[in-house]
Design a protein around this motif. Structure first.
Motif, short mmCIF file in Angstrom:
data_model
loop_
_atom_site.label_atom_id
_atom_site.label_comp_id
_atom_site.label_asym_id
_atom_site.label_seq_id
_atom_site.Cartn_x
_atom_site.Cartn_y
_atom_site.Cartn_z
N ASP A 21 0.85 -1.19 0.00
CA ASP A 21 0.00 0.00 0.00
C ASP A 21 0.89 1.24 0.00
O ASP A 21 1.68 1.45 0.91
N ARG A 39 -4.30 9.16 -6.70
CA ARG A 39 -4.17 8.95 -5.25
C ARG A 39 -2.73 9.11 -4.79
O ARG A 39 -2.46 9.77 -3.78
N LYS A 47 -4.14 3.77 0.30
CA LYS A 47 -5.54 3.44 0.07
C LYS A 47 -6.40 3.73 1.29
O LYS A 47 -7.50 4.29 1.18
N ARG A 69 -10.67 0.84 2.56
CA ARG A 69 -9.46 0.52 1.80
C ARG A 69 -9.76 -0.54 0.74
O ARG A 69 -9.26 -0.48 -0.38
N VAL A 72 -11.33 1.03 -2.37
CA VAL A 72 -10.35 1.69 -3.23
C VAL A 72 -9.56 0.65 -4.02
O VAL A 72 -9.29 0.82 -5.21
#
Length: 476
Positions: A21, A39, A47, A69, A72
């Protein structure tokens, strides 16, 4: 009520994704979706942090959003699209008018590509600024997705087609640089041709920085040098050639948004040089990239812009135009029109003269046309005939193209029921990419297709060994 229904219940995510992540202080890995680019690159969020920011922003807007999360993760994997309310919240978080997310389908309205290249005038000075920005920029690659599509992508070709060629006096030098003589441009042209040769032999991924160095040299000469109007035209033509090559090398490495930037800059520079062949050549590459990424309508539009100069270019370029038209039309489901275009390509190539072919187009010949023919035959259910065409294409191709085309040849043999032929072709591709130092993400992606096609025979020992080699190379 929870408006984002995808966030309340979901399958568990792969463990590797939890470990990777991305947060603002971690290095960027290749991002495969515009949402991931926005992002990470624009917001600098992981996330979980992004999901939390969306929930908070939704409350401010009077919504109850259940984004997590996992939500996403699924958006960026392409499993689900955000619903209408979620898109409104995302747009608000990015300070984009809510109307923007209604003007284009998800995720095309996301700011994943600098729109400056579309809005900048096609004047000589603005083209120079565009080239300078590209040559000075750091790595901007987002592997996997196109940054622009649809009508906006078609408009690049239309703008090139209708923009007037340069007729003004040469630009005033920005500084007091040295004189740029024809001999200097000749040596620079030789450097570019060497880069073409290296890319064909080893793949372009390892030579992108070399191309950027050449582009920086060209733009520095344009910006600071003293030169005649003819030398200025040649410098812009070289800039267009290098940008087109950089676009191709980025596309071959699956850095698709970066490729689009370079292609767009190549169109501008080709117009500044008043070079129809270079512009049409670039549009062909742009169209194939668009068609490969399901932008078939845009691809056809780009080829229509390129075809507008068909009567003003050499027979070799006409053959290349028709061959690329065949590829684009085939991907858009127009098989009859694709076959007709392929016939035109062979006819033009037969009448062509290599003496009128610019150096950057010398890669196009019978080998490339046989590759197009093989893919056409394979797509139209003529696998046995496709193997003949693709074998000829592979035999005559430079090493990088052999690595890509052997994958297509393996698929043709598999569809024709010749398992031994499929395994032999796959082995040739693997040897070139895995052991031969060829860098081509397209070749790797073709091998992924082969891995899937060989699955029904997975119990056979040679197939099992071959699929294991592909898996080791492609991290399936």
């Amino acid at each position: 009520m929870v408006l984002d229904h995808f966030s309340t219940k979901s399958d568990p995510e792969p463990e590797f994704d939890r470990r990777r992540d991305v947060t603002a202080d971690q290095p960027l890995s290749p991002l495969s979706h515009p949402m991931a680019y926005v992002r990470v690159s624009l917001l600098g969020m992981g996330k979980a942090q992004f999901a939390e920011a969306l929930r908070a922003r939704a409350q401010l807007l009077g919504y109850n959003l259940g984004t997590t999360r996992s939500t996403v993760f699924k958006w960026e994997r392409g499993d689900h699209d955000p619903d209408e309310i979620a898109q409104i919240v995302i747009a608000d978080l990015l300070q984009i008018p809510a109307s923007a997310c209604r003007s284009a389908p998800w995720p095309k309205w996301l700011p994943a590509w600098d729109a400056q290249v579309l809005s900048t005038p096609w004047a000589m000075g603005d083209t120079l600024k565009n080239l300078k920005a590209l040559s000075a920029s750091g790595r901007m690659d987002r592997r996997g997705f196109l940054g622009i599509g649809g009508a906006a992508l078609v408009s690049i070709g239309t703008q090139w087609a209708i923009s007037a060629p340069h007729c003004d006096p040469s630009l005033e030098a920005a500084g007091s640089g040295d004189s740029v003589t024809p001999a200097v441009v000749d040596r620079l042209s030789q450097r570019v041709q060497s880069l073409h040769a290296l890319e064909q032999e080893a793949g372009g991924g390892g030579f992108i920085e070399s191309g950027k160095t050449d582009l920086e040299l060209i733009t520095r000469m344009l910006d600071n040098g003293r030169y005649t109007e003819e030398t200025e035209r040649r410098l812009y033509a070289l800039g267009a050639e290098v940008c087109c090559l950089l676009g191709w090398m980025n596309y071959d490495a699956s850095f698709n948004s970066a490729a689009q930037r370079y292609y767009a800059a190549a169109l501008r520079a080709s117009r500044a040089a008043n070079d129809d062949t270079l512009g049409a050549h670039t549009l062909c590459f742009m169209a194939v990239q668009a068609a490969t990424h399901q932008e078939q309508t845009a691809a056809v539009g780009l080829m229509e812009s390129a075809d507008g100069v068909r009567r003003r270019v050499s027979l070799t370029m006409q053959a290349s135009l028709a061959a690329h038209q065949a590829t684009v039309l085939l991907k858009s489901g127009q098989e009859k029109a694709a076959g007709q275009a392929l016939n035109r390509a062979f006819a033009a190539l037969e009448r062509s003269n290599s003496d009128d072919t610019p150096a950057y187009l010398q890669w196009f010949g019978e080998a490339q046309l046989r590759s197009t023919e093989g893919r056409f035959l394979l797509s139209t259910g003529q696998a046995a005939k496709a193997t003949d065409a693709l074998e000829k294409s592979v035999d005559q191709a430079p090493r990088r193209d052999q690595a890509v085309r052997c994958g297509a040849l393996a698929l043709a043999y598999q569809q024709a029921g010749n398992l031994d032929g499929a395994l032999d072709a796959t082995s040739r591709a693997l040897d070139l990419i895995d052991n031969g130092g060829i860098h081509t993400q397209r070749g790797v992606e073709r091998l992924r297709e082969v891995h899937k096609a060989l699955a029904p025979h997975r119990s056979e020992s040679r197939v099992k060994e071959t699929r294991a080699r592909i898996a080791a190379l492609t991290t399936l």
